[in-house]
Design an enzyme around this catalytic site. Sequence first.
Site, mmCIF file in Angstrom:
data_model
loop_
_atom_site.group_PDB
_atom_site.id
_atom_site.type_symbol
_atom_site.label_atom_id
_atom_site.label_comp_id
_atom_site.label_asym_id
_atom_site.label_seq_id
_atom_site.Cartn_x
_atom_site.Cartn_y
_atom_site.Cartn_z
ATOM 1 C CB SER A 40 0.131 -0.066 5.710
ATOM 2 O OG SER A 40 1.211 0.341 4.919
ATOM 3 C CG HIS A 60 3.892 2.372 8.555
ATOM 4 N ND1 HIS A 60 2.865 3.171 8.092
ATOM 5 C CD2 HIS A 60 3.849 1.231 7.807
ATOM 6 C CE1 HIS A 60 2.240 2.554 7.102
ATOM 7 N NE2 HIS A 60 2.816 1.374 6.923
#
Length: 253
Positions: free
Chosen positions: A84, A234
């Site tokens: 990320s 995610h």
Amino acid sequence: MLYSRIEGEGKPLLIIHGFLGMSDNWKSLGSQYVLEGFQVHILDLRNHGRSFHSDDFSYEIMTQDVFEYCQNHNLNQVSIIGHSMGGKVAMLFATKYPTMVEKLIVADIGPKYYAPHHQDILAGLNAVDFSTKPDRAEVEELLFPYIPDFGTRQFLMKNLYWKEPGQLDFRFNLKVFNEKISEIGTKLPDDAKFENPTLFIRGGNSNYILDNDLPQIENHFPNYKLATIPNVGHWLHAENPKMFFEETLSFLK
């Protein structure tokens, strides 16, 4: 200097966490790379974990921190895993210092601009008033209306620590995140390019890397491969650590 956990001997492998994360999140995966012959450096980025707090917060300055870390530890050639926000740092580092990076792994983030999308999380974190000396259960109760997802709440609560007896606080620098949240979505510079082997690895249920992002990825990283871990979002490395480890290890080897 950035705080890090260093373990093992062998080829240096840097692991860079995402926004609101820290090195602790990668302890068990880090130990597995150690067993495969890597010297693992799990970093805490500035304003995160046990690293220093600063009003300066941008990808440029976080990339400079990683460069200075490598210089300080005599790391001339590394492989990097970044998740990320940490993946954005890893991408920028590789494009700025390509001779220092052997292989690059970017977990569930692309080089594109991302619109702000952490508003609920920040609202929840800002709802916690530590002056009332809440305990952990009370902090979780305050977070719940804003962050109903159990896994996300637990991830955030790992940042709680006893600042002094009876006084909890978050390790991260919430004040700066409130002020500089737009920095998180910044795209990679248009001319940034890295030609060594690069693996983008995405969660099958995540919308961070879409098929129509692939031409832009290829423009910056012409020697890239894409892997998808099915049925995860995610936080793919936490949701399916076994498959994440297998995919990344086979690429690194």
